[in-house]
Motif scaffolding. Structure first.
Motif, PDB file in Angstrom:
ATOM      1  N   THR A   1       0.921  -1.079  -0.035  1.00 21.39           N
ATOM      2  CA  THR A   1       0.048  -0.056   0.073  1.00 21.39           C
ATOM      3  C   THR A   1       0.819   1.278   0.237  1.00 21.39           C
ATOM      4  O   THR A   1       0.655   2.283  -0.690  1.00 21.39           O
ATOM      5  CB  THR A   1      -0.806  -0.109   1.103  1.00 21.39           C
ATOM      6  N   GLN A   2       1.887   1.505   0.859  1.00 24.91           N
ATOM      7  CA  GLN A   2       2.661   2.355   0.853  1.00 24.91           C
ATOM      8  C   GLN A   2       3.400   2.637  -0.364  1.00 24.91           C
ATOM      9  O   GLN A   2       3.459   3.981  -0.899  1.00 24.91           O
ATOM     10  CB  GLN A   2       3.839   2.160   1.927  1.00 24.91           C
ATOM     11  N   LEU A   3       3.881   1.555  -1.208  1.00 23.32           N
ATOM     12  CA  LEU A   3       4.568   1.797  -2.523  1.00 23.32           C
ATOM     13  C   LEU A   3       3.543   2.257  -3.496  1.00 23.32           C
ATOM     14  O   LEU A   3       3.731   3.168  -4.231  1.00 23.32           O
ATOM     15  CB  LEU A   3       4.736   0.454  -3.022  1.00 23.32           C
ATOM     16  N   VAL A   4       2.148   1.813  -3.435  1.00 26.88           N
ATOM     17  CA  VAL A   4       1.087   2.407  -4.414  1.00 26.88           C
ATOM     18  C   VAL A   4       0.955   3.798  -4.091  1.00 26.88           C
ATOM     19  O   VAL A   4       1.033   4.584  -5.123  1.00 26.88           O
ATOM     20  CB  VAL A   4      -0.243   1.555  -4.248  1.00 26.88           C
ATOM     21  N   TRP A   5       0.945   4.336  -2.960  1.00 29.59           N
ATOM     22  CA  TRP A   5       0.812   5.593  -2.588  1.00 29.59           C
ATOM     23  C   TRP A   5       2.006   6.457  -3.089  1.00 29.59           C
ATOM     24  O   TRP A   5       1.785   7.451  -3.436  1.00 29.59           O
ATOM     25  CB  TRP A   5       0.710   5.700  -1.144  1.00 29.59           C
ATOM     26  N   GLU A   6       3.259   6.101  -2.923  1.00 31.68           N
ATOM     27  CA  GLU A   6       4.113   6.774  -3.453  1.00 31.68           C
ATOM     28  C   GLU A   6       4.286   6.882  -4.808  1.00 31.68           C
ATOM     29  O   GLU A   6       4.542   8.009  -5.307  1.00 31.68           O
ATOM     30  CB  GLU A   6       5.715   6.029  -2.916  1.00 31.68           C
ATOM     31  N   MET A   7       3.914   5.962  -5.471  1.00 34.21           N
ATOM     32  CA  MET A   7       3.690   6.019  -7.112  1.00 34.21           C
ATOM     33  C   MET A   7       2.787   6.735  -7.488  1.00 34.21           C
ATOM     34  O   MET A   7       2.816   7.745  -8.308  1.00 34.21           O
ATOM     35  CB  MET A   7       3.686   4.309  -7.560  1.00 34.21           C
ATOM     36  N   LEU A   8       1.557   6.767  -6.710  1.00 32.97           N
ATOM     37  CA  LEU A   8       0.352   7.615  -7.315  1.00 32.97           C
ATOM     38  C   LEU A   8       0.890   9.143  -7.054  1.00 32.97           C
ATOM     39  O   LEU A   8       0.631   9.858  -7.979  1.00 32.97           O
ATOM     40  CB  LEU A   8      -0.695   7.631  -6.327  1.00 32.97           C
ATOM     41  N   ASN A   9       1.642   9.599  -5.988  1.00 34.87           N
ATOM     42  CA  ASN A   9       2.180  10.742  -5.906  1.00 34.87           C
ATOM     43  C   ASN A   9       3.311  11.436  -6.907  1.00 34.87           C
ATOM     44  O   ASN A   9       2.954  12.337  -7.343  1.00 34.87           O
ATOM     45  CB  ASN A   9       2.630  10.918  -4.435  1.00 34.87           C
ATOM     46  N   LYS A  10       4.107  10.366  -7.162  1.00 35.95           N
ATOM     47  CA  LYS A  10       5.028  10.738  -7.956  1.00 35.95           C
ATOM     48  C   LYS A  10       4.490  11.072  -9.467  1.00 35.95           C
ATOM     49  O   LYS A  10       4.918  11.857 -10.228  1.00 35.95           O
ATOM     50  CB  LYS A  10       6.262   9.615  -8.127  1.00 35.95           C
ATOM     51  N   ILE A  11       3.342  10.002  -9.959  1.00 33.69           N
ATOM     52  CA  ILE A  11       2.747  10.131 -10.988  1.00 33.69           C
ATOM     53  C   ILE A  11       1.932  11.481 -11.118  1.00 33.69           C
ATOM     54  O   ILE A  11       1.856  12.299 -12.225  1.00 33.69           O
ATOM     55  CB  ILE A  11       1.939   9.016 -11.403  1.00 33.69           C
TER      56      ILE A  11
ATOM     57  N   SER B   1       9.832  11.680 -11.563  1.00 32.56           N
ATOM     58  CA  SER B   1      10.534  10.248 -12.266  1.00 32.56           C
ATOM     59  C   SER B   1       9.980   8.987 -11.374  1.00 32.56           C
ATOM     60  O   SER B   1       9.655   8.962 -10.106  1.00 32.56           O
ATOM     61  CB  SER B   1      11.867  10.316 -12.063  1.00 32.56           C
ATOM     62  N   ILE B   2       9.587   8.073 -12.091  1.00 36.20           N
ATOM     63  CA  ILE B   2       9.406   6.860 -11.432  1.00 36.20           C
ATOM     64  C   ILE B   2      10.074   5.710 -12.010  1.00 36.20           C
ATOM     65  O   ILE B   2       9.568   4.588 -11.917  1.00 36.20           O
ATOM     66  CB  ILE B   2       7.697   6.564 -11.682  1.00 36.20           C
ATOM     67  N   ASP B   3      11.271   5.893 -12.196  1.00 38.61           N
ATOM     68  CA  ASP B   3      12.161   5.029 -12.734  1.00 38.61           C
ATOM     69  C   ASP B   3      12.816   4.328 -11.620  1.00 38.61           C
ATOM     70  O   ASP B   3      13.824   4.723 -11.282  1.00 38.61           O
ATOM     71  CB  ASP B   3      13.371   5.568 -13.435  1.00 38.61           C
ATOM     72  N   ASP B   4      12.072   3.670 -10.665  1.00 34.38           N
ATOM     73  CA  ASP B   4      12.483   3.174  -9.565  1.00 34.38           C
ATOM     74  C   ASP B   4      12.056   1.638  -9.505  1.00 34.38           C
ATOM     75  O   ASP B   4      11.071   1.120 -10.040  1.00 34.38           O
ATOM     76  CB  ASP B   4      11.705   3.677  -8.321  1.00 34.38           C
ATOM     77  N   GLU B   5      13.201   0.604  -9.159  1.00 33.01           N
ATOM     78  CA  GLU B   5      12.732  -0.580  -9.274  1.00 33.01           C
ATOM     79  C   GLU B   5      11.652  -1.309  -8.564  1.00 33.01           C
ATOM     80  O   GLU B   5      11.091  -2.447  -8.723  1.00 33.01           O
ATOM     81  CB  GLU B   5      14.020  -1.614  -9.357  1.00 33.01           C
ATOM     82  N   ARG B   6      11.759  -0.504  -7.390  1.00 29.54           N
ATOM     83  CA  ARG B   6      10.445  -0.884  -6.623  1.00 29.54           C
ATOM     84  C   ARG B   6       9.219  -1.153  -7.086  1.00 29.54           C
ATOM     85  O   ARG B   6       8.379  -1.709  -6.586  1.00 29.54           O
ATOM     86  CB  ARG B   6      10.347  -0.071  -5.401  1.00 29.54           C
TER      87      ARG B   6
END
Length: 265
Positions: free
Chosen positions: A127-137, A142-147
């Protein structure tokens, strides 16, 4: 609405889990406090509304899928209406994703606050990763993060949604291009007969029996153009509702942690 109903059928019933309750002032205080408090409560209330919007759209899509006749299509009024409603629901879903990203972008200060961060820390790593990705998008970072690699499909879809998907009333050139893709270029999944004519059902002073099917066709062609080709457009259509579940559960987990902090009743 103009629907041919069966003579007898079993009505569906919603089956949510048993209701739980809180006093209204436990969820949101009865009077405004600080600006920070109001922003926090408004953030959570809006997330709850976004969750409900997504759930309602998924439910309506399932209803259209299962309740309406869906044998191999022929060019007639029923299948024109059914196909039109399905692409309409997809349009509203994409627009809701877009608006959710705009909301996240506009809520940066609240999202970065200690209160929201503390709630997030109690959710799962996923869930934390999805939230971090949503915010970056949402912030076009940049979302070039292997996570984020495991969310590759969701990431690509959200970038498209952020950049290109509004509500389509301001995309006249793209809609005309979609119309030409559908009728002039052709889409392999659509029978030749279905694009031979620009169909409509029109009865004077009768909204219920009328529809402009050629506008639905233009929207279908628009999505083919948007995602690059019809194969990708079909894949994205098939995947959209599954991918949105990741967003829904990320919101759900955050709200669950908030409700866990409320007084027991």
């Amino acid at each position: 609405m103009s629907i041919k109903k069966p003579q007898d059928y079993e009505k569906w019933e919603f089956e949510n889990v048993k209701m739980r309750k809180s006093l209204p002032e436990d969820v949101i205080p009865s009077e405004a406090r600080s600006a920070e408090d109001e922003a926090f409560f408004g953030f959570l209330l809006t997330l709850a509304m976004i969750f409900n919007d997504f759930k309602g759209l998924i439910l309506l899509n399932d209803t259209v899928q299962y309740a309406y006749k869906s044998e191999p299509p022929e060019t007639n009024e029923h299948f024109g209406e059914r196909a039109g409603i399905q692409v309409q629901l997809l349009k509203i879903l994409y627009a809701t994703v877009y608006e959710a990203l705009v909301f996240i972008k506009d809520s940066k200060d609240i999202y970065d606050s200690n209160r929201v961060r503390q709630l997030l820390q109690r959710t799962s790593e996923s869930t934390q990763l999805v939230w971090e990705m949503l915010n970056k998008i949402a912030h076009e970072e940049s979302i070039d993060d292997e996570r984020f690699n495991r969310f590759g499909e969701l990431r690509d879809f959200l970038v498209k949604a952020r950049n290109n998907v509004g509500f389509h009333y301001q995309t006249r050139k793209q809609l005309i291009a979609g119309y030409r893709t559908f009728f002039m270029t052709g889409i392999s999944a659509v029978p030749e007969e279905a694009r031979k004519w620009a169909y409509r059902s029109v009865k004077n002073n009768d909204f219920n029996s009328s529809r402009y099917y050629y506008a639905d066709a233009a929207l279908q062609g628009y999505y083919v153009n948007l995602f690059g080709d019809e194969k990708l457009a079909q894949q994205r259509t098939d995947e959209t509702f599954r991918l949105v579940n990741l967003i829904v559960y990320a919101i759900h987990d955050l709200l669950t942690e908030y409700h866990a902090s409320l007084p027991s009743r």
